[in-house]
Design an enzyme around this catalytic site. Sequence first.
Site, PDB file in Angstrom:
ATOM      1  CE  LYS A 186      -9.799  23.610  45.684  1.00 27.79           C
ATOM      2  NZ  LYS A 186      -9.772  22.258  46.265  1.00 27.79           N
TER       3      LYS A 186
ATOM      4  CD  GLU B 160     -13.008  17.178  40.483  1.00 32.04           C
ATOM      5  OE1 GLU B 160     -11.949  17.814  40.578  1.00 32.04           O
ATOM      6  OE2 GLU B 160     -13.758  16.955  41.457  1.00 32.04           O
TER       7      GLU B 160
ATOM      8  CB  SER C 246     -13.160  23.000  50.075  1.00 36.48           C
ATOM      9  OG  SER C 246     -12.449  22.340  51.091  1.00 36.48           O
TER      10      SER C 246
ATOM     11  CG  HIS D 117       1.605  14.077  22.658  1.00 38.34           C
ATOM     12  ND1 HIS D 117       1.584  12.694  22.705  1.00 38.34           N
ATOM     13  CD2 HIS D 117       1.772  14.406  21.348  1.00 38.34           C
ATOM     14  CE1 HIS D 117       1.752  12.217  21.482  1.00 38.34           C
ATOM     15  NE2 HIS D 117       1.860  13.220  20.644  1.00 38.34           N
TER      16      HIS D 117
END
Length: 458
Positions: free
Chosen positions: A283, A290, A277, A156
């Site tokens: 970043k 992704e 970025s 979970h």
Amino acid sequence: MSTLWHGRFEGDPAEELMAYTASIGFDVRLAPDDVAGSRAHVRMLGRVGLLSDSEVDVVLAALHQTETELASGDFEFAPSDEDIHTAIERRVTELAGAAGAKLHTGRSRNDQVATALRLFAKRELAAMAADVIALQQVLLDRAASAGDAYLPGYTHLQRAQPVLLAHHLLAHGWALSRDVDRLADARTRLDVSPLGAGAVAGSSLPLDPDMTASDMGFAARFENSMDAVSDRDFAAESLFASAMVAIHLSRLGEEIVFWTSEEAGFATLDDAYATGSSMLPQKKNPDIAELARGKAGRIIGNLTGLLATLKGLPLAYNRDLQEDKEPLFDAVDQVRLGVRAMTGLMATISFNTDAMAAAADAPTSAATDLAEHLVADGVPFRDAHAIVGDLVRRSLEGAASLADLVRADPRLGETAAALLAPGVPVTRRTTPGGAGPHAVAAQIKRFRAQLDADATRF
């Protein structure tokens, strides 16, 4: 405009019809497979006496030149080339003359297309399996080198019990192993030649489908001509197997996104496998991971789209089946790109084992060990669960540390409190297939053996 069916029609086809129905824009990638099927068909026509030896030689030479032109980019397409099969036959006829006009003897585009797509799927699924095996090898190598590093195992997305990093990596490896099985299984079922089925009912000519099947390397030929030209189960199965690979890449990608976040800090991506970025200088983004999540949805869509196309089709061939190619091509391309990208990512990622251990060493991660300690002393598990749960609740409420509460409990004491020490709980996972050192060492050996066997298959 001359078409394959011009004898039946008085005028040329409408531009709108050709624009809507043409598949040459995407099925051109079946060119090697169509040539392979055509070669086998021509050789068979010669063996059964429908082409003379000289005609066979002339047509095979024309097929070779056509193949060379296609591979080099010198092939000149004509407006009448609605698909790659038409284009190849046209060019062969230009080169071979009357003999080339016999290329399509006893053959329909219905069995021709099905044959080419099966050859494509058979080759590409093997290549996909080889890519998956390469990713598994990287996971195995990283697992074998992980040593005694451990991190929280989650349920979970809540910390559950510590597990060895090797165990966690191999969990993904075993899932990919099932994908290799599925790819192999799908290849076995699609390894049937439809060539010789004709348009729907076979032929009155003395064709030999067994001969062409053997020539092309298929394990068998079709049993029913109607089924042979209309069957796209193999395309759907290939898409399903591809979708499962994509889903497993997505799950691995999700973990990489989490592990490399500052909130977890369990891993750092190599610069070559991360992006930056356009606005935020600090970043370092896990774009491969992704996109593995995002593209999984796209590939699932390819599968469901084809299934919807197939569900209501009457026997035998219908032009709807032209819609089998783009989803399969796209899935194969995207999955193979994704597997290779994830292989590079996993080969170069750095693991922050100190952060992993710190997260896994929370005293509550040993709660199950405390309950099992009581069970070993004869306490029923449900009672042990309640006892430890009460201690955890009290520690979280601030009564005392969990270790102090355990020491003070006469049913537990100092021996049980020692189970809370950093690095101890993960060593207590001793059952086969579990996350502890001895079980994982045995698992690594079994995984290596499985991987070697799969590599031999492909």
